[in-house]
Design a protein around this motif. Structure first.
Motif, mmCIF file in Angstrom:
data_model
loop_
_atom_site.group_PDB
_atom_site.id
_atom_site.type_symbol
_atom_site.label_atom_id
_atom_site.label_comp_id
_atom_site.label_asym_id
_atom_site.label_seq_id
_atom_site.Cartn_x
_atom_site.Cartn_y
_atom_site.Cartn_z
ATOM 1 N N ASN A 113 -0.133 -33.331 -98.489
ATOM 2 C CA ASN A 113 -0.097 -32.036 -99.182
ATOM 3 C C ASN A 113 -1.372 -31.722 -99.957
ATOM 4 O O ASN A 113 -1.344 -30.971 -100.934
ATOM 5 C CB ASN A 113 1.118 -31.952 -100.111
ATOM 6 C CG ASN A 113 2.414 -31.932 -99.337
ATOM 7 O OD1 ASN A 113 2.509 -31.280 -98.301
ATOM 8 N ND2 ASN A 113 3.403 -32.645 -99.822
ATOM 9 N N GLN A 114 -2.484 -32.304 -99.556
ATOM 10 C CA GLN A 114 -3.774 -31.986 -100.160
ATOM 11 C C GLN A 114 -4.751 -31.600 -99.057
ATOM 12 O O GLN A 114 -4.688 -32.119 -97.953
ATOM 13 C CB GLN A 114 -4.334 -33.167 -100.933
ATOM 14 C CG GLN A 114 -3.530 -33.521 -102.153
ATOM 15 C CD GLN A 114 -4.178 -34.628 -102.955
ATOM 16 O OE1 GLN A 114 -4.713 -35.567 -102.402
ATOM 17 N NE2 GLN A 114 -4.137 -34.488 -104.266
ATOM 18 N N GLU B 274 -9.804 -19.302 -104.336
ATOM 19 C CA GLU B 274 -9.666 -17.848 -104.334
ATOM 20 C C GLU B 274 -8.531 -17.394 -103.420
ATOM 21 O O GLU B 274 -7.926 -16.350 -103.649
ATOM 22 C CB GLU B 274 -10.975 -17.195 -103.911
ATOM 23 C CG GLU B 274 -12.068 -17.322 -104.951
ATOM 24 C CD GLU B 274 -13.423 -16.842 -104.466
ATOM 25 O OE1 GLU B 274 -13.511 -16.270 -103.356
ATOM 26 O OE2 GLU B 274 -14.405 -17.052 -105.205
ATOM 27 N N ALA B 275 -8.214 -18.209 -102.404
ATOM 28 C CA ALA B 275 -7.126 -17.900 -101.481
ATOM 29 C C ALA B 275 -5.766 -18.338 -102.012
ATOM 30 O O ALA B 275 -4.742 -18.094 -101.385
ATOM 31 C CB ALA B 275 -7.390 -18.555 -100.128
ATOM 32 N N ALA C 198 -6.679 -26.101 -107.464
ATOM 33 C CA ALA C 198 -7.818 -27.023 -107.443
ATOM 34 C C ALA C 198 -7.366 -28.475 -107.353
ATOM 35 O O ALA C 198 -8.012 -29.286 -106.696
ATOM 36 C CB ALA C 198 -8.692 -26.817 -108.680
ATOM 37 N N GLU C 199 -6.240 -28.812 -107.979
ATOM 38 C CA GLU C 199 -5.777 -30.200 -107.940
ATOM 39 C C GLU C 199 -5.263 -30.618 -106.561
ATOM 40 O O GLU C 199 -5.032 -31.799 -106.318
ATOM 41 C CB GLU C 199 -4.702 -30.462 -108.999
ATOM 42 C CG GLU C 199 -3.508 -29.560 -108.920
ATOM 43 C CD GLU C 199 -3.609 -28.313 -109.800
ATOM 44 O OE1 GLU C 199 -2.556 -27.704 -110.031
ATOM 45 O OE2 GLU C 199 -4.705 -27.942 -110.231
ATOM 46 N N HIS C 200 -5.123 -29.656 -105.641
ATOM 47 C CA HIS C 200 -4.715 -29.957 -104.269
ATOM 48 C C HIS C 200 -5.912 -30.035 -103.322
ATOM 49 O O HIS C 200 -5.726 -30.149 -102.114
ATOM 50 C CB HIS C 200 -3.727 -28.914 -103.765
ATOM 51 C CG HIS C 200 -2.429 -28.956 -104.497
ATOM 52 N ND1 HIS C 200 -1.590 -27.885 -104.562
ATOM 53 C CD2 HIS C 200 -1.816 -29.947 -105.198
ATOM 54 C CE1 HIS C 200 -0.519 -28.205 -105.270
ATOM 55 N NE2 HIS C 200 -0.648 -29.463 -105.671
ATOM 56 N N ILE C 201 -7.120 -29.973 -103.866
ATOM 57 C CA ILE C 201 -8.333 -30.036 -103.055
ATOM 58 C C ILE C 201 -9.068 -31.328 -103.381
ATOM 59 O O ILE C 201 -9.358 -31.610 -104.532
ATOM 60 C CB ILE C 201 -9.254 -28.822 -103.338
ATOM 61 C CG1 ILE C 201 -8.513 -27.516 -103.018
ATOM 62 C CG2 ILE C 201 -10.536 -28.933 -102.525
ATOM 63 C CD1 ILE C 201 -9.244 -26.276 -103.474
ATOM 64 N N VAL C 202 -9.339 -32.110 -102.344
ATOM 65 C CA VAL C 202 -10.030 -33.386 -102.502
ATOM 66 C C VAL C 202 -11.269 -33.348 -101.628
ATOM 67 O O VAL C 202 -11.204 -32.952 -100.464
ATOM 68 C CB VAL C 202 -9.130 -34.562 -102.070
ATOM 69 C CG1 VAL C 202 -9.849 -35.882 -102.227
ATOM 70 C CG2 VAL C 202 -7.831 -34.567 -102.853
ATOM 71 N N THR D 26 -16.509 -30.531 -109.364
ATOM 72 C CA THR D 26 -15.367 -30.283 -110.231
ATOM 73 C C THR D 26 -14.050 -30.721 -109.606
ATOM 74 O O THR D 26 -13.014 -30.599 -110.211
ATOM 75 C CB THR D 26 -15.268 -28.780 -110.588
ATOM 76 O OG1 THR D 26 -15.174 -28.044 -109.384
ATOM 77 C CG2 THR D 26 -16.467 -28.351 -111.395
ATOM 78 N N TYR D 27 -14.084 -31.251 -108.407
ATOM 79 C CA TYR D 27 -12.891 -31.650 -107.703
ATOM 80 C C TYR D 27 -12.874 -33.155 -107.531
ATOM 81 O O TYR D 27 -13.872 -33.819 -107.661
ATOM 82 C CB TYR D 27 -12.809 -30.932 -106.345
ATOM 83 C CG TYR D 27 -12.950 -29.449 -106.531
ATOM 84 C CD1 TYR D 27 -14.173 -28.834 -106.309
ATOM 85 C CD2 TYR D 27 -11.907 -28.692 -107.020
ATOM 86 C CE1 TYR D 27 -14.326 -27.477 -106.534
ATOM 87 C CE2 TYR D 27 -12.058 -27.346 -107.242
ATOM 88 C CZ TYR D 27 -13.269 -26.745 -106.995
ATOM 89 O OH TYR D 27 -13.423 -25.425 -107.240
ATOM 90 N N GLN D 28 -11.713 -33.694 -107.253
ATOM 91 C CA GLN D 28 -11.562 -35.125 -107.054
ATOM 92 C C GLN D 28 -12.421 -35.591 -105.880
ATOM 93 O O GLN D 28 -12.688 -34.826 -104.973
ATOM 94 C CB GLN D 28 -10.109 -35.451 -106.726
ATOM 95 C CG GLN D 28 -9.131 -35.038 -107.785
ATOM 96 C CD GLN D 28 -7.696 -35.217 -107.312
ATOM 97 O OE1 GLN D 28 -7.455 -35.531 -106.166
ATOM 98 N NE2 GLN D 28 -6.766 -35.003 -108.209
#
Length: 58
Positions: free
Chosen positions: A13-14, A32-33, A37-41, A54-56
């Motif tokens: 789910n990321q 933007e879509a 952000a916490e789901h983007i690695v 700024t992302y993991q």
């Protein structure tokens, strides 16, 4: 000359971004879509740009 614009996949789910050659940054476009952000690695890039920091990271 051909190039890959981006390479990403869905894992647990990321959104995992392996390669990002988008001018605006794929992470920003996904946010933007409506993707949180916490789901983007992002993977470690050799030329990791500031737009990814700024992302993991994996």
């Amino acid at each position: 000359m051909d190039t890959i614009l981006f390479h990403a996949g869905l894992v647990d789910n990321q959104v995992v971004i392996e390669e990002d050659n988008c001018e605006e940054g794929l992470s920003q476009l996904l946010i933007e879509a409506g993707i949180k952000a916490e789901h983007i690695v992002t993977s470690s890039f050799l030329d990791n740009s500031d737009r990814q920091r700024t992302y993991q990271t994996l």
